[in-house]
Every structure is written in structure tokens, then in C-alpha cells.
Scaffold this active site. Structure first.
Site, short mmCIF file in Angstrom:
data_model
loop_
_atom_site.label_atom_id
_atom_site.label_comp_id
_atom_site.label_asym_id
_atom_site.label_seq_id
_atom_site.Cartn_x
_atom_site.Cartn_y
_atom_site.Cartn_z
N THR A 499 91.54 97.65 89.43
CA THR A 499 92.40 97.37 90.58
C THR A 499 93.84 97.73 90.26
O THR A 499 94.78 97.11 90.75
CB THR A 499 92.20 95.90 91.03
OG1 THR A 499 90.80 95.68 91.21
CG2 THR A 499 92.88 95.59 92.34
N HIS A 500 94.02 98.70 89.38
CA HIS A 500 95.38 99.09 89.00
C HIS A 500 95.82 100.32 89.78
O HIS A 500 96.13 101.36 89.20
CB HIS A 500 95.46 99.31 87.49
CG HIS A 500 95.02 98.09 86.72
ND1 HIS A 500 94.65 98.11 85.40
CD2 HIS A 500 94.90 96.81 87.11
CE1 HIS A 500 94.31 96.90 85.02
NE2 HIS A 500 94.45 96.08 86.05
#
Lengths: 570, 249
Positions: A499-500
Site C-alpha cells: 500500500t505504498h
């Protein structure tokens, strides 16, 4: 007809880490702050029954409701973009605390190299090192300038660490709390990487090693190593999150309110200033206008970019002409790694989100890139996060994926498998960007954000090189079978990766190449601030939250200054 | 512990009074509504005390599938994916078919948290799920197709086939060799496989993982409040599992 509400000094769109930090700092300084959160109120008391892999990790209890809003995706401009109909590659947060509730707590400071990546690369390797289709550039701020804000975020969060990373930037103070426990699994990694001549250290963690009171007077408890961190909230109040730190701090001032179920659909602009936001109350269906002296976009990367696009603020990036900055420099991460199958059983189900050890020997420019066809690198870690039985079914190669053999092998190897994995830095590329979709709309009739993204040659080269390093480490750790990750092909939005997500609303020193200045103040509207990982012009080999937290403190300082003096802050 | 044994006993009593013998339970076609019950511990001899909670447990039932043929097809398909063996129970004894049935009747089956607005296009594999069908519709169609293939190839319903015959058909689904409408058979197979693992290993509050036996096989202790005092131990820790429901009583 939208109803207009009473004006406030500062309105934030979304209440997670960045919205919380802005609220705490501005409310302490006497500004009246309102947080608009499209989700619901929640906190530690809601996580009593959180040790439930199925509800939280598989059915995404804490994540965004995609039936109301999602993104569309395509690998390249020739493809038709289609909606991401179910959650996969990354997990978007929602409700109070946002992604700050279900993060693992890895808290890094990006490297000094990250902030001056272009200058430092060209100085060392020459101007041709970075191919021209890659929009690699400096951030308009240096590590040293940002250091006090890193320090402030770490103290707010009480980060636990050992300070033994020889490659990190200069620190003005030690980690506020000692490192987490070094388990037998971590020691395997420590011994192997030490034998190979690398420099292992304890991963800086927001799962605290001991009870801690932060400078705002908020208490964070000691981690119990229960194994339910990532994708979960913490029932002990031991994983630092906005709900137990900055949000209560803001509320205590009496200058802060949060309005829940408030979905912002537009930022309202008049001339060279914004006047407030328009939002829909998700419960009543009514539309409101919230006037404010300062508007701060504090939602996730995707939504921050989308709101600017649908509001017509800033110029959309166009890969055809190269013009525009909004949506440009969208970057993801590359995940090299190796799996090792061992003979002995290990306590893999115990752990914490940030329980791990790392080496930075292959991150940033900590190793020589003269003969390599990529820049930057990855932090390589072994984490013991608490292996969960639905999601953890490792089997050696050539094992069928179902049936008798699969059952036997997956049960046998569940407690006998470890991973060494890297977070590879992704460089911005001309063809990777965010824009608005012209076919699909959200539940409120607003266009969806469209992502055009694929892995690049840099990514593939980096992945290959670092996968071999993780393989080497895993062999040294004594695994009987070592399985390296597959080579990178096209980016696929289905399997979970990271989720970066970063970029799209980048910071910089010039309006020609960035969306906001280094106080995160919009170049085209001086009372509009946009803060989050969208500010990163490229991605690094780390989790983003530490740097996002630092930028939020920097932004809060800018807003307070602006409220007194007005004008551009740079 | 004592609490767990009591629950098993009440299941056993229910089965006994229903006239179902243990041996028939894996036969597949016979008993539709009962295949999910755990009947392994028939020799447990404990004094009988029935509480409200125990009676409630016997009300586990179908919420989605309306006939035995479809439910038995689902049951046997999940059992092929996660079979009973010397390590312990398979999907049927673990209650996986009930788990899946119950999930299909709820948010999962109805894609409540997914973006389901049109237009729909097939798209590239990297773009993921693009079907106009909900998961409930995909399962209904997929199970009908499993039976259709069984009839076509072996003139029997799916649940009456030999194991290797079922595997042959499932493998063709997995390899995308079966034609389905508005969804690929490979996608249906992925859903089925994933749902089987979910039912086996989810907390038993979701009507699968009966008696937490899948956790026991795997060595996963379920919900434990804290490992702070043992996490530095080198030895592997065998811990009797607990469900999150243990926090409520």
C-alpha cells in the site's frame, strides 16, 4: 441546493495520520479546525475481537468500501482502463485513523540521498545515469531541513529502535523507546547477514517495546506480540495510531471537531484562493458547503489527487505533451524476495507488524551502482508479523495448489517457512501517471481516478539484482530449499503487493515540475495544502509513514505561519 | 477445555438421535443437511449438561443452497481441494460447505463492498475481476456446470463420482477449459479454492473450522491475548487454540 455552514479556520479532508497531525498542531496554536471524515468514528474499544483473520485480513473490515468509490486501472495508454472492482494490490483505508489504523508500524526516515537523488546521482555517476524518460528529481527540501520534523513525529509516535543502522541520516536524538524483542527467528537473519558482511539492525517500530507517554501527554502501551497488526487495529492501544495520539490531542484543545460520514466531492476555488469544500453527508444524502480560510487535503494519495482533478485545480499531466504536473510521478514499489523452507518448526504465528530486522546495505546509494543498470535499491528485511493460517500456505515448488499433496505440504510448511523480502524503490516514469477516468463514476456521480501504470526497466533490473541478494541471505540462514521470487513482468492489480503508493501531488522547488512547495502549499492557491505520500516525487526502499508524518508536521508549521502572515511560504 | 468437550457431546447426541451413523457421513449424496457436523469424537463419555449455547450450535444450516444436489456438489468439490487424511479432517468434516453457503448468502455473495457499476468489459488479466456477476451467481453457475460436466462425461451427478473423476473435472475448470457465461471457469475455481481455505482456517464463529481442528493440524493457536512471555523461546510452542468467541463467555 447545498447548505452553507459556518466558516472555520482550517478544514481537513480525511482524518488519518496527516489530518490528525495538522489538527493537533493547528488546534494547539489556537486555530479552529474541522476534520471531514467520510467514514465512521472508531477506536481501541472497537478492536476487542480483532484477532480474527477472516473478518479483518480477508474481508477487509477496516478498508474502503469500493462499492462507493474505487479507481480504474490500465497498464498503458493503449489499454482500456477498467475499475478495480475488488481490493487487491493495495489496501485503501477508511474511517477514523484511515490507513494509520491498520498499518504495521514500520517507521522510517527516508535517506538523505532520497531528497537530493538527482543531484547526488549525477554528481557520482554522471548525467547519463538517469535515462530521460525517468522524471527523477530532487524534492526541494533536504534531509537536514526535514530532520526536526522526523524527530517530532518519532517522539509523538514513541518509535522503538536500536539506532544501529550505519546508513541512516544524522539523528538529533535517539529513538524514544528501546527496540522490540529479538526473537530466535530474527536472530537467524542477524547472524546470516552479519556473516555475509552486512549491517543488520532492529526495524524502527510503532509497536512499542514499552509503555510510553508522548510530548502531548498521550500514552501508548507496550506491544503484546499477539500477531494481529497488519490489516488490524490494536486492542491494547500499543500500536501507535492517530486515534490514540494526535486526534485526542487535537480534541483536548476544544478547537477541534470531526464530522463523520462527510464525503468531500469538490474543493471550491475563487480566483487564486480556495474558499472551502463541498461535501455530501453519506447518511442524510444532503449536500453542504464548508467554508474555510485554509483547506488541507489529508486523505490518501488517490483521493487527494482526484479532488484536485475534479476541482480543476492545477494542470493535469499529459504524457503526450509532457505538460502539467498533477498526476505526474506516480510510483509504486518493487518487492524482491526469497522464501526458505526449513526442517525445524518455528513460532511464526507470534509477532507484531514491525517486529523485524533489516539491512540497508543495498538501499539508496549505499552500494556502488557504477556497473548496474538501475539507481537506488531496497531495504531487505525479515519480519515476524504473525503468520495467519488462511493467508499462509507456503508449499515448495512443484507442489499442486490443491488436493491431498497440497494439504500435507501447506500444513507441514506453515511453521517451517521464512521470507526475506525487500521494498524496492520505484522511479517515476513518463508513462506512469494518475488522471481522471472518463467512463466510470463513484456513488456521488464524480469521475473515478484513473491509474496508468506498469513496471519499468529500472524496476525489473533492481528486482533481479536484489532478489539474488535475498536468496543469498536465505541460504546463509540455513534453509534446506530456497525459492526466489519470480522475475517482474507486467504490474498486476490483483494480488496484494504493497500500500505504498506515492506521487501525483508532488512537492518541489518549482511550480513547473511540482504541485506543492516544500510546505505542501499549492502553487496555484496559497490557502490550499496537500499532504501525504502523494508529495513524494519518487518512492524509496522503505515504508512511507515516517516521511509522511514528518511532512505533515512541516505542513502544520506552514499553515500556522500562513494564518498569521498570508502569502506564499517560500 | 471442558466447554469444548461439552459442545462436541451435544453434536454427537444430535446425530445419534437423528439416526445418522458416523460412517455414512462422508458418502456425499446421502445426507445433505448434515455433512458439516463433526462426528469424530463418538467415544467421548462425559456427563450430559445442555445449556442454551449448546442447543444453539445444532442450528447450523443452509442459508443459500436450496437443494441437496447442489450442496453435495459443493461439499465434494471442497473435499477434493482439502481432503480428509491422516493429519485430520477434510473440508466436509470441518464444515467448509456450510461456511461457503453462509458466505454466499451475505455480503460476500452479494459483492456488497465491490464496485459493480457497468459498463463491463473483459479486460486484461492484470486488471482483475470484471464480471457483471456476483459471487453468488458465479457459484450457482459453477456448481451447475460441475454437475453438467459430470453428467456429460460419466452420466452421474458430481457428488456420485469417484475422486479421480472429480479431480479431472476440477482440473479442467482450473485450466479454464470449461465454458461459462460472463465469467471464466478458472476464476470460479480460484474462488472455490480460496473459499475452501477460508472455511477451513477461519475462526469457527463463521461455521467452518469445526472444533478448531484445522488450526490444530496447522499448529496455529487462534486467538491468544499475548505471546510476550514466550516469544523469545527457541522451542516450538504447542498451544491449544482459542476462538475469538472465548472472549464473550
Amino acid at each position: 441546493m447545498a447548505k452553507t455552514l459556518d466558516k472555520v479556520d482550517v478544514v481537513t479532508v480525511g482524518v488519518g495520520w496527516t489530518g490528525g497531525i495538522i489538527a493537533a498542531e493547528c488546534a494547539k496554536a489556537g486555530l479552529k479546525v474541522l476534520g471531514l471524515e467520510r467514514g465512521k468514528e472508531r477506536g481501541t474499544e472497537d478492536y476487542l475481537m480483532v484477532h480474527d483473520e477472516f473478518r479483518y485480513a480477508i474481508r477487509y473490515e477496516l478498508m474502503q468500501d469500493l462499492s462507493k468509490e474505487t479507481i480504474t486501472f490500465r497498464n498503458n495508454r493503449k489499454q482500456r482502463a477498467l475499475p478495480m472492482r475488488q481490493m487487491g494490490s493495495f489496501l485503501l483505508g477508511e474511517n477514523l485513523g484511515g490507513s494509520g489504523t491498520h498499518w504495521n508500524g514500520h517507521t522510517w526516515r527516508f535517506l538523505p540521498y532520497d531528497f537530493e537523488i538527482k543531484s547526488m546521482t549525477e554528481k557520482k555517476y554522471g548525467k547519463d545515469k538517469i535515462p530521460k524518460d525517468y522524471f527523477v528529481r530532487d524534492w526541494g527540501i533536504t534531509y537536514d531541513e526535514l530532520e526536526p520534523y522526523f524527530d517530532k513525529f518519532e517522539k509523538t509516535a514513541g518509535i522503538s529502535g536500536d539506532g544501529k543502522n550505519p546508513f541512516e541520516g544524522k539523528r538529533s536524538s535517539d529513538y524514544p523507546t528501546p527496540p522490540m524483542k529479538k526473537t530466535p527467528i530474527l536472530k537467524k537473519f542477524e547472524e546470516a547477514t552479519t556473516n555475509l558482511g552486512y549491517h543488520p539492525f532492529m526495524l524502527p517500530s510503532a509497536n512499542l517495546s514499552e509503555k510510553y507517554k508522548n510530548p502531548d501527554g498521550e500514552t501508548i502501551n507496550a506491544c503484546q506480540y499477539c500477531g494481529f497488526c497488519e490489516r488490524f487495529g490494536c486492542e491494547y492501544g500499543a500500536k501507535t495510531s492517530p486515534e490514540i495520539t494526535v486526534i485526542p490531542t487535537a480534541r483536548k484543545t476544544g478547537n477541534y471537531d470531526i464530522r463523520f460520514h462527510a464525503n468531500v466531492t469538490e474543493v471550491l476555488k475563487k480566483g487564486d484562493k480556495v474558499t472551502g469544500v463541498k461535501f455530501i453527508d453519506r447518511v442524510s444524502g444532503e449536500e453542504f458547503i464548508q467554508p474555510a480560510d485554509v483547506v488541507v487535503l489529508t486523505s490518501y494519495v488517490m483521493n487527494n489527487a482526484k479532488l484536485l482533478m475534479v476541482s480543476g485545480i492545477g494542470e493535469q499531466y499529459d504524457p503526450e505533451t509532457g505538460r502539467g504536473t498533477l498526476g505526474k510521478n506516480y510510483c509504486y514499489q518493487i518487492l524482491p524476495g526469497a522464501t526458505g523452507f526449513f526442517d525445524e518448526q518455528m513460532n511464526v504465528f507470534m509477532g507484531a507488524g514491525s517486529l523485524g530486522m533489516t539491512i540497508d546495505d543495498f538501499n539508496g546509494d549505499n552500494f556502488d551502482h557504477s556497473d548496474l543498470d538501475f539507481i537506488h535499491g531496497a531495504s531487505l528485511s525479515l519480519t515476524q508479523t504473525g503468520a495467519r493460517p488462511i493467508q499462509t500456505n507456503p508449499v515448495p515448488p512443484d507442489t499442486p495448489t490443491w488436493g491431498a499433496e497440497f494439504k500435507k505440504a501447506s500444513i507441514h510448511n506453515y511453521t517451517r517457512t521464512l521470507n526475506v523480502s525487500g521494498q524496492g524503490a520505484s522511479m517515476p516514469h513518463k508513462e506512469n501517471y494518475l488522471s481522471l477516468d472518463s467512463n466510470y463514476k463513484d456513488a456521488y456521480g464524480v469521475p473515478l481516478l484513473q491509474m496508468t501504470y506498469n513496471f519499468t526497466d529500472q524496476d525489473k533490473a533492481l528486482h533481479k539484482y536484489l532478489t539474488s541478494k535475498t536468496e543469498e541471505i536465505m541460504k546463509e540462514m540455513g534453509a534446506k530449499t530456497v525459492v526466489p521470487g519470480n522475475p517482474l513482468t507486467d504490474y498486476d492489480i490483483v494480488p496484494y503487493q504493497t500500500t505504498h503508493n506515492v506521487g501525483g501531488t508532488t512537492m518541489g522547488s518549482e511550480p513547473d515540475t511540482s504541485v506543492v512547495n516544500n510546505y505542501l502549499q499549492h502553487w496555484d492557491a496559497e490557502n490550499l495544502f496537500v499532504v501525504g505520500a502523494g508529495n513524494f516525487p519518487h518512492n524509496s526502499g522503505y515504508n512511507p509513514t515516517g516521511t509522511v508524518g514528518a511532512l505533515a508536521y512541516r505542513c502544520a508549521e506552514g499553515i500556522i505561519k500562513y494564518s498569521k502572515n498570508g502569502g506564499s511560504l517560500v | 477445555m471442558a466447554e469444548e468437550r461439552k459442545k462436541n457431546l451435544s453434536r454427537r447426541d444430535f446425530l445419534k438421535t437423528s439416526g445418522i451413523a458416523t460412517g455414512t457421513l462422508l458418502g456425499g449424496g446421502l445426507i445433505g443437511g448434515l455433512v458439516g457436523y463433526n462426528v469424530k469424537r463418538t467415544n467421548v463419555a462425559e456427563p450430559e449438561t445442555k445449556t442454551e449455547a449448546q442447543k444453539t450450535e445444532t442450528f447450523k444450516g443452509r442459508m443459500f443452497f436450496t437443494n441437496n444436489k447442489d450442496f453435495n456438489t459443493l461439499s465434494q468439490a471442497t473435499e477434493r481441494i482439502f481432503p480428509k487424511d491422516d493429519l485430520g479432517p477434510g473440508a466436509i468434516d470441518l464444515g467448509v460447505p456450510y461456511f461457503i453457503d453462509n458466505q454466499l448468502a451475505g455480503n460476500y455473495g452479494n459483492n456488497t463492498k465491490e464496485y459493480m457499476q457497468g459498463p463491463f468489459f473483459a479486460g486484461e488479466a492484470t486488471q482483475g475481476y470484471q464480471s457483471r456477476l456476483t459471487r453468488a451467481e458465479i457459484f450457482s453457475q459453477g456448481i451447475a456446470k460441475l454437475n453438467e460436466e459430470a453428467t456429460k462425461r460419466f452420466k452421474k451427478s458430481f457428488s456420485e463420482l469417484e475422486g479421480n473423476q472429480m479431480d479431472e473435472i476440477l482440473t479442467d475448470f482450473q485450466k479454464d477449459k470449461i465454458k461459462m457465461t460472463a465469467v471464466s471457469s478458472a476464476f470460479f475455481f480460484r474462488l472455490l479454492r480460496q473459499a475452501t481455505l477460508e472455511g477451513a482456517y477461519a475462526d469457527p464463529i463463521y461455521n467452518g473450522n469445526n472444533n478448531m481442528d484445522a488450526w490444530r493440524m496447522k499448529g496455529f493457536p487462534g486467538h491468544q491475548a499475548s505471546y510476550i512471555n514466550v516469544i523469545e523461546n527457541k522451542e516450538f510452542q504447542k498451544i491449544d487454540p482459542k476462538s475469538v468467541s472465548s472472549m464473550m463467555h
